[in-house]
Design an enzyme around this catalytic site. Sequence first.
Site, PDB file in Angstrom:
ATOM      1  N   ARG A   1       0.836  -1.204   0.000  1.00 11.27           N
ATOM      2  CA  ARG A   1       0.000   0.000   0.000  1.00 11.27           C
ATOM      3  C   ARG A   1       0.877   1.263   0.000  1.00 11.27           C
ATOM      4  O   ARG A   1       0.507   2.298  -0.540  1.00 11.27           O
ATOM      5  CB  ARG A   1      -0.889  -0.026   1.236  1.00 11.27           C
ATOM      6  CG  ARG A   1      -1.746   1.199   1.452  1.00 11.27           C
ATOM      7  CD  ARG A   1      -2.845   1.287   0.422  1.00 11.27           C
ATOM      8  NE  ARG A   1      -3.705   2.442   0.634  1.00 11.27           N
ATOM      9  CZ  ARG A   1      -4.654   2.816  -0.203  1.00 11.27           C
ATOM     10  NH1 ARG A   1      -4.882   2.139  -1.310  1.00 11.27           N
ATOM     11  NH2 ARG A   1      -5.397   3.865   0.045  1.00 11.27           N
TER      12      ARG A   1
ATOM     13  N   CYS B   1      -2.931  -4.743   1.694  1.00  4.34           N
ATOM     14  CA  CYS B   1      -3.985  -5.655   2.123  1.00  4.34           C
ATOM     15  C   CYS B   1      -5.302  -5.248   1.490  1.00  4.34           C
ATOM     16  O   CYS B   1      -5.679  -4.082   1.527  1.00  4.34           O
ATOM     17  CB  CYS B   1      -4.110  -5.630   3.647  1.00  4.34           C
ATOM     18  SG  CYS B   1      -2.651  -6.254   4.482  1.00  4.34           S
TER      19      CYS B   1
HETATM   20  C1  UD1 Z   1      -2.459   3.040   6.788  1.00  7.59           C
HETATM   21  C2  UD1 Z   1      -1.529   1.929   7.066  1.00  7.59           C
HETATM   22  C3  UD1 Z   1      -2.271   0.669   7.374  1.00  7.59           C
HETATM   23  C4  UD1 Z   1      -3.282   0.905   8.435  1.00  7.59           C
HETATM   24  C5  UD1 Z   1      -4.121   2.141   8.133  1.00  7.59           C
HETATM   25  C6  UD1 Z   1      -5.021   2.571   9.265  1.00  7.59           C
HETATM   26  C7  UD1 Z   1       0.494   2.370   5.798  1.00  7.59           C
HETATM   27  C8  UD1 Z   1       1.274   2.024   4.596  1.00  7.59           C
HETATM   28  N1  UD1 Z   1      -0.677   1.725   5.907  1.00  7.59           N
HETATM   29  O1  UD1 Z   1      -3.228   2.701   5.638  1.00  7.59           O
HETATM   30  O2  UD1 Z   1      -1.352  -0.316   7.805  1.00  7.59           O
HETATM   31  O3  UD1 Z   1      -4.134  -0.224   8.489  1.00  7.59           O
HETATM   32  O4  UD1 Z   1      -3.290   3.248   7.879  1.00  7.59           O
HETATM   33  O5  UD1 Z   1      -4.236   2.887  10.387  1.00  7.59           O
HETATM   34  O6  UD1 Z   1       0.887   3.183   6.624  1.00  7.59           O
HETATM   35  N2  UD1 Z   1      -9.665   6.579   2.606  1.00  7.59           N
HETATM   36  C9  UD1 Z   1     -10.432   7.161   1.613  1.00  7.59           C
HETATM   37  N3  UD1 Z   1      -9.771   7.771   0.578  1.00  7.59           N
HETATM   38  C10 UD1 Z   1      -8.416   7.836   0.520  1.00  7.59           C
HETATM   39  C11 UD1 Z   1      -7.651   7.231   1.542  1.00  7.59           C
HETATM   40  C12 UD1 Z   1      -8.311   6.602   2.572  1.00  7.59           C
HETATM   41  O7  UD1 Z   1     -11.649   7.125   1.658  1.00  7.59           O
HETATM   42  O8  UD1 Z   1      -7.886   8.424  -0.441  1.00  7.59           O
HETATM   43  C13 UD1 Z   1     -10.369   5.911   3.709  1.00  7.59           C
HETATM   44  C14 UD1 Z   1     -10.027   4.428   3.827  1.00  7.59           C
HETATM   45  O9  UD1 Z   1     -10.851   3.645   2.986  1.00  7.59           O
HETATM   46  C15 UD1 Z   1     -10.273   4.174   5.303  1.00  7.59           C
HETATM   47  C16 UD1 Z   1      -9.845   5.488   5.958  1.00  7.59           C
HETATM   48  O10 UD1 Z   1      -9.868   6.470   4.930  1.00  7.59           O
HETATM   49  O11 UD1 Z   1     -11.639   3.984   5.567  1.00  7.59           O
HETATM   50  C17 UD1 Z   1      -8.489   5.468   6.586  1.00  7.59           C
HETATM   51  O12 UD1 Z   1      -7.530   4.994   5.648  1.00  7.59           O
HETATM   52  P1  UD1 Z   1      -6.010   5.454   5.742  1.00  7.59           P
HETATM   53  O13 UD1 Z   1      -5.770   6.083   7.063  1.00  7.59           O
HETATM   54  O14 UD1 Z   1      -5.706   6.213   4.511  1.00  7.59           O
HETATM   55  O15 UD1 Z   1      -5.215   4.106   5.731  1.00  7.59           O
HETATM   56  P2  UD1 Z   1      -3.965   3.825   4.835  1.00  7.59           P
HETATM   57  O16 UD1 Z   1      -3.076   5.019   4.822  1.00  7.59           O
HETATM   58  O17 UD1 Z   1      -4.400   3.212   3.563  1.00  7.59           O
END
Ligand code: UD1
Length: 406
Positions: free
Chosen positions: A92, A116
């Site tokens: 990711r 994941c």
């Molecule tokens: C990161 C971590 C992951 C962890 C997650 C939550 C890394 C590489 N990965 O993932 O291990 O499980 O934080 O702590 O550091 N969302 C949107 N649009 C976006 C981005 C996110 O809607 O553009 C939503 C996601 O679907 C989710 C929420 O925001 O519901 C939080 O996601 P996010 O904090 O971005 O997680 P990751 O950065 O992908």
Amino acid sequence: MSDFVIHGGRPLFGTVAVGGSKNAVLPIIFAAATVKGVSVIENVPDISDVETAVFLLEELGALIDRSGTTLTVDASELSYRPPTPSAALAIRASTYLIGAELARFGKTEISSFGGCNFEPRPIDLHLYAARCMGAFADGSLFRMSKPKSSAVFFKKVSVGATANALILASSLPVLTEIYGYAREPHIKTLAEFLSSAGAKIEFSREKITVEGRELTSAHAVIPPDPIETGTFALLSLASGGNITVKGTPSGELTPLLAPLMDAGAEIAEEGGGFRLFGELRSPCSFFAEPYPGLATDLQPLTVPVLARFLGGEVRDSVFPRRFGYASELGRFGVLSENIPSGVRVLPSKFSRARAEAVDLRGGAALLFPALISEGESVISSAHLIKRGYSDLVKKLSAVGADIIEK
Ligand code: UD1
């Protein structure tokens, strides 16, 4: 592809030293691509996600040396090229190429990103932040126009999008304000790295203010991994309470530890770490939320622990469908039923089984019943677990587990 073969039922005791934080080190490795010089990153965990991140940076021309747990990244001379798809799809964190490449080359390709797949993981917030700072779509590329001071208002808290915004803003010679930002400690670790390279970054209650500039050399020390710390603490509790974990201080894991202690678990601070032991004498519940709530990455690990005692409920507001692992836990006899945004866990008797890691943390949850049940268990797709746990077989063997990878 490999399997973990475990002969369970052996007593687990001893001390585990936790490695550097996965979610802290990955954005920093990509941010090193924005530094026109040398970055030194200490306490880097030996996990496959780091190897993939290093590969993606080397593709851009970075010279990377690993000595023990120190990574030295020389990004003085880079040139743009699209990432190898299989590498971008493996993690990711490849999403951090968006901020890093826009900062360094003024362009990036919006490819498919991996990690994941417990539910769809959009990148709209990452692209929104880049657009706010002057990026625009040009076919399959995103390109930067002349940077201008800007404000980013995140409608939803995203760790990844906050990190990407910080990475890009730190190289732009303008002011950027980031509202609705993620408050995870590793966002601060990333900011410290970018500050060491010359960016001015200030945190206030409502925003991060960034004044970027050309970055020259940088330094970071990666803190211990809170998810690995939590994993071994939970394993201690589930397996009889004899594993001391040296990693993230117990106080920083309050959303995990407080419900357990309320239900009867105890903590002993010892040997520079802590030991979680005792019995849960009442059902216990967890709810994963954005920081400072319980980390979504920890919720899968709580399920086998609750099943070992009197059960409870586990829900997740960050990734409400992140429960695909529960059916694999079911192969070991871990009883659970779906509820909105979560599972209800029932007191269960574990037995040996063959199961598949469906994702990193859900896969790690399978280790619990496999290590506790008598007899041989096999966990396939072990490579997914190795994405986030350094020296896992070595560490588990050192506390008495009979586990091999084959
Ligand atoms: C990161 C971590 C992951 C962890 C997650 C939550 C890394 C590489 N990965 O993932 O291990 O499980 O934080 O702590 O550091 N969302 C949107 N649009 C976006 C981005 C996110 O809607 O553009 C939503 C996601 O679907 C989710 C929420 O925001 O519901 C939080 O996601 P996010 O904090 O971005 O997680 P990751 O950065 O992908």
